[in-house]
Design an enzyme around this catalytic site. Structure first.
Site, mmCIF file in Angstrom:
data_model
loop_
_atom_site.group_PDB
_atom_site.id
_atom_site.type_symbol
_atom_site.label_atom_id
_atom_site.label_comp_id
_atom_site.label_asym_id
_atom_site.label_seq_id
_atom_site.Cartn_x
_atom_site.Cartn_y
_atom_site.Cartn_z
ATOM 1 N N GLU A 264 152.641 -72.067 5.112
ATOM 2 C CA GLU A 264 152.408 -72.670 6.083
ATOM 3 C C GLU A 264 152.695 -73.588 7.017
ATOM 4 O O GLU A 264 153.953 -73.687 7.565
ATOM 5 C CB GLU A 264 151.767 -74.557 5.313
ATOM 6 C CG GLU A 264 151.625 -74.202 4.323
ATOM 7 C CD GLU A 264 149.681 -74.325 4.423
ATOM 8 O OE1 GLU A 264 149.647 -75.344 4.639
ATOM 9 O OE2 GLU A 264 149.080 -74.082 2.971
ATOM 10 N N CYS B 208 151.985 -82.805 9.054
ATOM 11 C CA CYS B 208 151.122 -81.552 9.020
ATOM 12 C C CYS B 208 150.015 -81.384 9.986
ATOM 13 O O CYS B 208 148.620 -80.861 10.682
ATOM 14 C CB CYS B 208 151.595 -80.035 8.145
ATOM 15 S SG CYS B 208 151.432 -80.331 7.181
#
Ligand code: NAP
Length: 672
Positions: free
Chosen positions: A257, A296
């Site tokens: 990720e 994020c």
């Protein structure tokens, strides 16, 4: 000098060697703790996970693992104050800490509940039904998921020290994998406190959770084909991990990720008077300022129709002007500092790069001082600018870009090269479809927001345990959440080819074609103590008369012509005459197989996979074969679920209906 953080290694807390690196309070610059992993025996950690944690975990069924996660979530939720107090030192406001701390506990609760409801009370998961592989049915295939005998190494980013750990730990634990958690050094003191509370609770079996505070250098050297690494962090570090020899050649699974230049798109249908404009602006400002933009999923690119660009910039600027930046402990503060001055320097560099093609259209105010404070900033760039699609400012910074039409908006979104989350604010269903289908290949998750969804919308940036969290391309391609998908993702799927009897023995679920047991006792008289997979009853047959069909039609009101009108039914290309209602067949089947007296079968809670295969005509005879297919005792109840394979056949033996009957059956029963 402050204390060194401890790692939890092979069953004991241990510090690294030397003075370590100081970790500073984001707001005051004071030293909070020191960190080093020097001298920590990484091989011993991996070995302990595999020899102690893994076997203990895999001895538990999914339901038992889910029960432990629930107990853990309850335990942690009862005592959050210490975590919240320490969380301020990372720069998080009270509201930011809710996302991290309560969000993490919520993820545990969610996985506990999903594990208990959606996984079997077993250690194997069946994937789909049986595939018949030969003409006569003596050879078949079944996909199964099994636990892997390895360790899940979880390398996390600094921005969510609690949630980031728990969102990976929960699905790995359910999947039967012990975890080694490696938090980002900057905020590792908060993860250390959370892990300390977990270990002290004694809820998780020893070896299922270990903590490494400090550098992970050398950890991948200890891993092999049984193991996996789930990494969250920068694309740069991801690149280093991707080229590690044990990933390239040793079979270590790597999930990433990484960076994500998420966008929010304002639909071309939205005018200044529409409520959607306000929703859009609020969403952008919330994402720029929550966790000081260190998320994020935060919105980095604001894509708007050219005609709305000035309106949007003005509205975002007006909202940002009200955002107070300061001490995260102060209730009046809306946005705290970044996690460290180093992080602020990184954002400064990113802004410099963005300014090459963009102009600053709003700059807020932030306090001076030793802390890592940074004012929110909005830029504007032309649609041809390169930097907004390449540079991720991991802070309270976004860039507005005007698009010409829907196709242009989709093309701009795609220039992010793969994102975790995107949002579209529109009230036009045609725009919603065109944009969603256009941008979906570049996104892990898409929020389509309008006045209808707004009251319950969870917002652009919130990963939810029930939905996939991950994204293609630049975002890394990893998948951490997504309900049970996040669990299965960490297991091994294997296609097993064998006879039906072998498949029944391996999977614990009765497979069509395997042996049935008929011992003269009606299976409805058996409690879970004596009921076995394969127990069967074959019923007597019953003739279905025209009176039965007429009665059912009149009684239920289902007078569809195929059951009532001879002439019209005869013209029906599928039936060619009056046929019994499918539900009449199923109802009469129940009448054939039930045992009517009070007994261990407590309730019928539904049917699965009901199919009507052959029409039942007037005076046809039906009979039922009912076989115990799967038995799932509930851990926290004195009954369990029994799934029965039901086949209704006609006088020629052809199946007219097949389905699974779902019942609840007592664990014990005393015949009076
Ligand atoms: P980072 O510098 O890449 O660090 C991430 C983690 O990797 C830290 O735990 C770090 O440990 C560790 N690490 C660094 N070098 C390593 C190596 N050679 N081998 C093994 N581990 C290593 O990223 P960050 O600055 O913490 O996080 C910011 C970035 O994360 C942003 O780009 C953001 O987009 C991304 N992020 C992505 C997601 C997502 O879900 N996609 C979520 C959050 C953040 P140390 O701290 O000890 O160096």
């Amino acid at each position: 000098m402050s204390a060194l953080l401890e790692s939890y290694v092979a069953g004991r807390w241990q510090t690294g060697e030397g003075d370590g690196t100081p970790l500073l309070d984001a707001g005051t610059g004071e030293e909070v703790a020191r960190i080093t992993a020097s001298g920590i025996d990484l091989a011993a950690m991996v070995d302990h996970a595999k020899q102690v944690g893994g076997p203990a975990l895999r001895a538990l069924t999914f339901h038992e693992r889910a029960g432990l996660l629930k107990a853990l979530a309850k335990h942690l939720s009862a005592d959050k104050d210490e975590l919240y107090a320490l969380s301020f030192r990372t720069g998080a406001t009270q509201r930011d800490s809710m996302i991290d701390v309560d969000g993490g506990f919520g993820t545990l609760f969610s996985y506990a509940s999903k594990g208990a409801r959606e996984l079997p009370n077993d250690t194997i998961v069946l994937d789909g039904g049986t595939e018949r592989l030969g003409k006569t049915g003596v050879f078949a295939g079944q996909h199964v998921y099994v636990s892997r005998p390895g360790v899940a190494v979880q390398i996390n980013a600094f921005n969510f020290p609690v949630w980031g750990m728990l969102e990976k730990l929960a699905p790995a634990f359910l999947a039967g994998l012990p975890s080694i958690v490696k938090p980002a050094s900057q905020t590792a003191y908060l993860t250390e406190l959370a892990v300390r509370k977990i270990i002290e609770s004694g809820i998780l079996p020893e070896g299922t959770l270990q903590l490494l505070c400090g550098s992970a250098s050398g950890l991948l050297d200890e891993l092999d084909e049984r193991d996996s690494v789930a990494f969250t962090g920068s694309a740069h570090t991801a690149g280093i991990l991707r080229t590690h020899p044990h990933v390239l050649h040793g079979g270590v699974r790597l999930g990433v990720e990484a960076d994500s230049l998420n966008c929010s798109i304002l639909g071309p249908d939205v005018s200044a008077d529409d409520p959607e404009l306000d929703l859009f602006v609020k969403g952008v400002v919330a994402e720029m300022t929550a966790k000081a933009g260190q998320k994020c999923t935060a919105i980095r690119r604001v894509l708007v129709p050219a005609s709305m660009q000035d309106t949007v910039i003005e509205a975002i600027g007006a909202r940002l002007a009200k955002v107070t930046v300061g001490d995260p402990r102060d209730e009046a503060t809306r946005m705290g500092p970044l996690a460290s001055t180093g992080q602020r320097d990184e954002v400064g560099k990113a802004v410099e790069a963005l300014r090459a093609s963009g102009e600053v259209v709003f700059a807020g105010e932030a306090p001076d001082g030793p802390g890592a404070f940074l004012a929110p900033m909005l830029l504007r760039a032309s649609r041809d600018a390169v930097e907004p699609h390449e540079v991720e400012p991991f802070g309270p910074v976004s860039t507005v870009i005007a698009y010409d039409d829907v196709a242009d908006a989709v093309a701009l979104a795609a220039r992010g090269k793969g994102s975790l989350a995107g949002s579209l604010v529109t009230h036009d269903p045609a725009v919603a479809r065109e944009v969603t289908l256009g941008v979906a290949p570049w996104h892990g998750r898409i929020l389509v927001l309008d006045r209808e969804a707004a009251p319950e919308s969870t917002g652009h940036g919130s990963p939810l345990p029930v939905l996939v969290h991950g994204g293609p391309g630049r975002a890394g391609g990893g998948e951490e959440l997504g309900g049970i998908r996040g669990v299965l993702h960490q297991m091994q799927r294997t296609a097993v080819q064998a006879s039906p009897d072998m498949l029944t023995a391996i999977t614990g679920r009765w497979t069509t074609g395997s042996a049935r047991t008929e011992d003269g006792v009606h299976p409805f008289r058996k409690s879970l103590e004596t009921l076995r997979v394969g127990d069967t009853i074959r019923t007597a047959s019953r003739r279905i008369t025209r009176e039965d069909i007429d009665h059912f039609a009149e009684f239920t009101g289902d007078t569809f012509y195929a059951h009532t009108d001879e002439e019209a039914a005869a013209a029906n290309p599928l039936f060619g005459g009056i046929v019994a209602h499918g539900y009449l067949v199923v109802s009469l089947a129940a009448g054939l197989f039930v045992d009517p007296d009070p007994g261990p079968v407590l309730a019928n809670f539904g049917v699965d996979n009901l199919r009507f295969l052959t029409p039942v005509k007037v005076d046809d005879e039906i009979a039922v074969t009912l076989t115990v297919k799967q038995i799932t005792p509930r851990t926290s109840a004195d009954y369990g679920e029994v799934r029965w394979d039901a086949v209704v056949t006609n006088a020629e033996g052809a199946p007219v209906a097949t389905y699974d009957v779902l019942t609840l059956v007592a664990k014990t029963w005393q015949e009076s």
